[in-house]
Design a protein around this motif. Structure first.
Motif, PDB file in Angstrom:
ATOM      1  N   TRP A   1     -11.016   1.926   5.894  1.00  0.00           N
ATOM      2  CA  TRP A   1      -9.646   1.469   6.170  1.00  0.00           C
ATOM      3  C   TRP A   1      -9.597  -0.070   6.218  1.00  0.00           C
ATOM      4  O   TRP A   1      -8.663  -0.675   5.694  1.00  0.00           O
ATOM      5  CB  TRP A   1      -9.161   2.026   7.515  1.00  0.00           C
ATOM      6  N   ASP A   2     -10.608  -0.648   6.877  1.00  0.00           N
ATOM      7  CA  ASP A   2     -10.642  -2.120   6.951  1.00  0.00           C
ATOM      8  C   ASP A   2     -10.719  -2.723   5.554  1.00  0.00           C
ATOM      9  O   ASP A   2     -10.071  -3.739   5.264  1.00  0.00           O
ATOM     10  CB  ASP A   2     -11.853  -2.581   7.786  1.00  0.00           C
TER      11      ASP A   2
ATOM     12  N   ASP B   1       2.299   1.128   3.582  1.00  0.00           N
ATOM     13  CA  ASP B   1       3.606   0.516   3.795  1.00  0.00           C
ATOM     14  C   ASP B   1       4.700   1.545   3.513  1.00  0.00           C
ATOM     15  O   ASP B   1       5.714   1.562   4.183  1.00  0.00           O
ATOM     16  CB  ASP B   1       3.777  -0.679   2.845  1.00  0.00           C
TER      17      ASP B   1
ATOM     18  N   ARG C   1     -13.030   4.249   9.446  1.00  0.00           N
ATOM     19  CA  ARG C   1     -12.498   2.958   9.907  1.00  0.00           C
ATOM     20  C   ARG C   1     -12.973   1.822   9.003  1.00  0.00           C
ATOM     21  O   ARG C   1     -12.208   0.909   8.676  1.00  0.00           O
ATOM     22  CB  ARG C   1     -12.960   2.684  11.349  1.00  0.00           C
TER      23      ARG C   1
ATOM     24  N   GLU D   1      -4.359   8.446   8.333  1.00  0.00           N
ATOM     25  CA  GLU D   1      -4.739   7.440   7.334  1.00  0.00           C
ATOM     26  C   GLU D   1      -3.496   6.861   6.656  1.00  0.00           C
ATOM     27  O   GLU D   1      -3.367   5.647   6.508  1.00  0.00           O
ATOM     28  CB  GLU D   1      -5.647   8.105   6.295  1.00  0.00           C
TER      29      GLU D   1
ATOM     30  N   ILE E   1       0.886  -1.181   0.000  1.00  0.00           N
ATOM     31  CA  ILE E   1       0.000   0.000   0.000  1.00  0.00           C
ATOM     32  C   ILE E   1       0.913   1.216   0.000  1.00  0.00           C
ATOM     33  O   ILE E   1       1.681   1.437   0.933  1.00  0.00           O
ATOM     34  CB  ILE E   1      -0.931   0.026   1.226  1.00  0.00           C
TER      35      ILE E   1
ATOM     36  N   TYR F   1      -1.676   4.689   9.201  1.00  0.00           N
ATOM     37  CA  TYR F   1      -2.342   3.415   9.509  1.00  0.00           C
ATOM     38  C   TYR F   1      -2.296   2.451   8.339  1.00  0.00           C
ATOM     39  O   TYR F   1      -2.104   1.247   8.514  1.00  0.00           O
ATOM     40  CB  TYR F   1      -3.799   3.704   9.890  1.00  0.00           C
ATOM     41  N   LEU F   2      -2.452   2.965   7.126  1.00  0.00           N
ATOM     42  CA  LEU F   2      -2.626   2.059   5.985  1.00  0.00           C
ATOM     43  C   LEU F   2      -1.345   1.784   5.195  1.00  0.00           C
ATOM     44  O   LEU F   2      -1.150   0.674   4.706  1.00  0.00           O
ATOM     45  CB  LEU F   2      -3.669   2.644   5.010  1.00  0.00           C
TER      46      LEU F   2
ATOM     47  N   LYS G   1      -5.066  -5.445   0.591  1.00  0.00           N
ATOM     48  CA  LYS G   1      -3.663  -5.858   0.708  1.00  0.00           C
ATOM     49  C   LYS G   1      -3.583  -7.347   1.055  1.00  0.00           C
ATOM     50  O   LYS G   1      -2.752  -8.084   0.500  1.00  0.00           O
ATOM     51  CB  LYS G   1      -2.968  -5.023   1.781  1.00  0.00           C
ATOM     52  N   ASN G   2      -4.483  -7.769   1.948  1.00  0.00           N
ATOM     53  CA  ASN G   2      -4.489  -9.192   2.309  1.00  0.00           C
ATOM     54  C   ASN G   2      -4.769 -10.084   1.111  1.00  0.00           C
ATOM     55  O   ASN G   2      -4.364 -11.233   1.068  1.00  0.00           O
ATOM     56  CB  ASN G   2      -5.532  -9.456   3.402  1.00  0.00           C
TER      57      ASN G   2
ATOM     58  N   LYS H   1      -7.309  -2.462   3.924  1.00  0.00           N
ATOM     59  CA  LYS H   1      -6.408  -3.484   4.486  1.00  0.00           C
ATOM     60  C   LYS H   1      -6.714  -4.857   3.881  1.00  0.00           C
ATOM     61  O   LYS H   1      -5.817  -5.661   3.623  1.00  0.00           O
ATOM     62  CB  LYS H   1      -6.586  -3.547   6.008  1.00  0.00           C
ATOM     63  N   GLU H   2      -7.989  -5.096   3.689  1.00  0.00           N
ATOM     64  CA  GLU H   2      -8.424  -6.376   3.129  1.00  0.00           C
ATOM     65  C   GLU H   2      -7.895  -6.549   1.700  1.00  0.00           C
ATOM     66  O   GLU H   2      -7.579  -7.657   1.274  1.00  0.00           O
ATOM     67  CB  GLU H   2      -9.958  -6.456   3.158  1.00  0.00           C
TER      68      GLU H   2
END
Lengths: 309, 364
Positions: free
Chosen positions: A171-172, A199, A168, A193, A33, A196-197, A178-179, A175-176
């Motif tokens: 953001w979740d 890399d 939030r 932001e 990210i 938190y997010l 990236k997963n 993140k998902e």
């Protein structure tokens, strides 16, 4: 060696005499990210829209997923997903129909109900877009950006104007992504932001990249260190503390001291000891960590402000 | 299903879910039709036209016969009447004077290949709606008569067979005008649609997909034409069921609908391209189309308006669409219909062509 999905060299974008993107170069690795952080007018959106094949560069070379944006924009468009800034879908279509509309724009696309499930939108499947909350609208936007199962997702200011809970949720969702192995290019003017997010973060100012690295790396390098704050001290305490703590300063009833990596623990111990042994009155003692906001402030002398382009 | 058909399907779905837009597009023309129809057309269905033939020649008699053969008016001789006073008294809505030496002058003009110095005079009461229809009918019959007399190819004729079945009332006059206004709504659809999607960022999103702007325009012209055609159905059905009009829908009518839609959609695309945002674009279009709606021969004949409004009407594309539809559907003056179709067709090709050429959703 990690594969580079985006390579930008000496990119320039001018509008007449105004240079909005000023000779920038950077690359993005597969699966990370990557965030562009900067205030209004920094050139974030202009840059990202060039990468999305939406705008034309004045000069410089840009490769996205191995394709040149000048020659292979059709191929790039099939393999990227985009959530534009201030995006709104069709008000009078429901969630399913909006996602389905965009899915049909691609020769190959994912099953719409699977995307809905992934973004946790099943309950809102048949709700008209106009009746959704801001956070859900952005989540639909993210869902739409995924219809073609893209390798690279561009999210331009995805949480602007959202309340904390909605932010939030988005953001979740990011993140998902990236997963799931997606590479995400995020533009934001929210330092929390980006922290938190992302890399890696690229700080943009007046069309130029002024710093690049992981959020912690940038904070360590440019944040100016952590700050010890002893709040609400009586005058005697303030005098004792600034004499005992290196680089201590007084602001109102508070004592502040920049902590270096070497003497941070020692300074905190000294402060606690003085307060305890001298029977002084202080309201609280804590360490404020540097943020990306401090990074930007130290690099530019300006604050990150609300805005976008 | 491709992006093209998906765009058509979901645009139509969005349209029908938005009740406000549906009302203004499909039902408002009905409201206009009824409103103006009852305001201006509350008089008797049959229109009486009194005339004085001061020439009494074969030529003047032939003209009277031509007028009579349309069946659109009840011709009544007013030789011994003070028609001027009757008009002032509100007893009649219009009368016609054929001047002396009318026939001789027409023949002279025919032989010398020049314009006749002897014109037919029509006096009418603007406050009476039936007079508007009378003026329109007389003009059309005169055009047809002129063409016949000048031995040119009979491009303009009065179809006596069809016309004989018609007793033209104000609703007949009004219907093509309402239909033209429905077609003009393509400009609102184009401007509103394009600027709104641009404002909410949908164009930016679409331009990052493989879907092209030309595919989008192609899908939209189908959607706009479909909605325009639907908006025409209700006034047609209403006028047929409630007011007994029998509009003749033919190839010229169909071509006028297509060309008119292309013309106004093209204008809309051009407007939208240079507008800052949807609000200013829609306001600007309304400021232009609203007056045109009233001065383009839709509700009242252009001939009945002051000279400066007639001047504007002559440069209004709606005038040619309205006249063309009236000639092809109501009066059967196919020559006039073809002329108007040619104008609307050329404007449609040019304006839509420019619109497509300037339309671009990729940002600079």
């Amino acid at each position: 060696m990690t594969e580079k999905v985006i390579e930008v060299n000496s990119l320039v974008k001018k509008y007449g005499n105004l240079t909005t993107v000023d000779n920038i170069s950077f690359s993005i690795k597969k699966g990370e990210i990557f965030a562009f952080l900067g205030p209004n007018g920094a050139g974030k959106t202009t840059t990202v829209e060039i990468l999305e094949c939406l705008r034309t560069a004045t000069s410089g070379s840009v490769n996205v997923l191995g394709y040149n944006i000048k020659k292979d924009d059709f191929k790039i468009k099939q393999r990227i997903g985009v959530l534009p800034q201030d995006f709104s879908a069709f008000e009078w279509l429901n969630v399913y129909e909006n996602i389905d509309y965009f899915a049909k724009m691609y020769p190959k696309h994912l099953n719409v109900d699977e995307i809905i499930e992934t973004l946790d939108l099943e309950d809102k499947r048949n709700t008209l877009f106009k009746d959704l909350s801001g956070g859900l609208k952005q989540r639909v936007g993210v869902a739409i950006s995924l219809v073609n199962d893209p390798e690279m997702v561009f999210l331009d200011e995805p949480t602007t104007g959202l309340d904390p809970k909605a932010r939030r949720d988005v953001w979740d969702a990011v993140k998902e992504l990236k997963n799931k192995g997606k590479t995400v290019f995020l533009t934001t003017h929210y330092m929390d932001e980006a922290y938190y997010l992302a890399d890696r973060v690229c700080v943009l100012h007046k069309g130029q990249i002024i710093a690049e690295g992981t959020p912690d790396d940038l904070i360590n390098r440019y944040g100016g260190g952590n700050t010890l704050i002893i709040r609400g001290c009586d005058p005697e305490a303030r005098n004792e503390l600034i004499n005992a703590i290196p680089d201590g300063t007084v602001e109102g009833n508070d004592v502040l001291a920049k902590l270096s990596e070497d003497d941070a623990v020692a300074s905190i111990s000294v402060a606690a000891s003085i307060i305890n042994t001298g029977d002084f009155t202080c309201e609280e003692i804590y360490v404020r960590k540097s943020t990306l906001e401090d990074v930007f402030l130290n690099l530019t002398g300006e604050k990150l402000t609300k805005g976008g382009k | 299903m491709s992006g093209f058909t998906s765009d058509i399907k979901y645009t139509l779905k969005s349209f029908f879910r938005n009740k406000r837009i549906v009302f203004w597009t499909l039902f408002f023309p009905i409201v206009l039709f009824l409103l103006f129809g009852y305001i201006f057309g509350s008089q008797s269905d049959s229109i009486n036209l009194y005339y004085q033939d001061n020439d009494g020649s074969q030529m003047s008699n032939s003209f009277i016969q031509s007028l009579n053969s349309t069946g659109a008016v009840n011709l009544k001789s007013g030789s011994d009447m003070d028609l001027s006073q009757m008009l002032k008294d509100g007893k009649i809505s219009a009368y016609l004077i054929i001047p002396s030496e009318f026939g001789q002058n027409v023949l002279t003009a025919q032989h010398t290949n020049s314009s006749s110095s002897s014109g037919i005079q029509i006096y009418y009461d603007k406050s009476k709606s039936s007079s508007m229809a009378v003026v329109s009918i007389v003009h059309q019959v005169t055009d047809s008569f002129n063409m016949k007399m000048s031995n040119t190819q009979q491009l303009i004729t009065v179809d006596s067979e069809n016309a004989a079945t018609k007793g033209m009332n104000y609703f007949d006059f009004l219907l093509p005008g309402i239909l033209a206004i429905c077609i003009m709504s393509a400009i609102n659809m184009a401007v509103g649609g394009i600027t709104h999607l641009r404002d909410i960022g949908l164009f930016r999103k679409l331009s990052t997909t493989p879907f092209t702007s030309m595919q989008w325009i192609g899908a939209k012209i189908i959607v706009w034409t479909t909605i325009v055609v639907l908006s025409l159905v209700l006034p047609l059905v209403l006028s047929w069921l409630a007011f007994g009009t029998h509009p003749n829908i033919n190839l010229i009518t169909v071509l006028l609908v297509i060309a008119g839609t292309a013309m106004f959609a093209g204008l809309g695309i051009i407007f939208a391209n240079y507008a800052k945002d949807s609000e200013s674009a829609v306001t600007a279009v309304m400021a232009i189309t609203f007056p045109l709606m009233f001065i383009s021969g839709t509700f009242i004949p252009v001939e009945n308006m002051p000279w400066f409004l007639q001047y504007i009407a002559n440069i209004s594309p709606l005038t040619y669409l309205s006249n063309g539809l009236r000639s092809s559907m109501i009066t059967g003056n196919y020559g006039d219909a073809v002329t108007n179709l040619a104008i609307v067709g050329v404007l449609g090709i040019v304006l839509f062509g420019i619109g497509v050429a300037v339309f671009n959703w990729k940002e600079d």
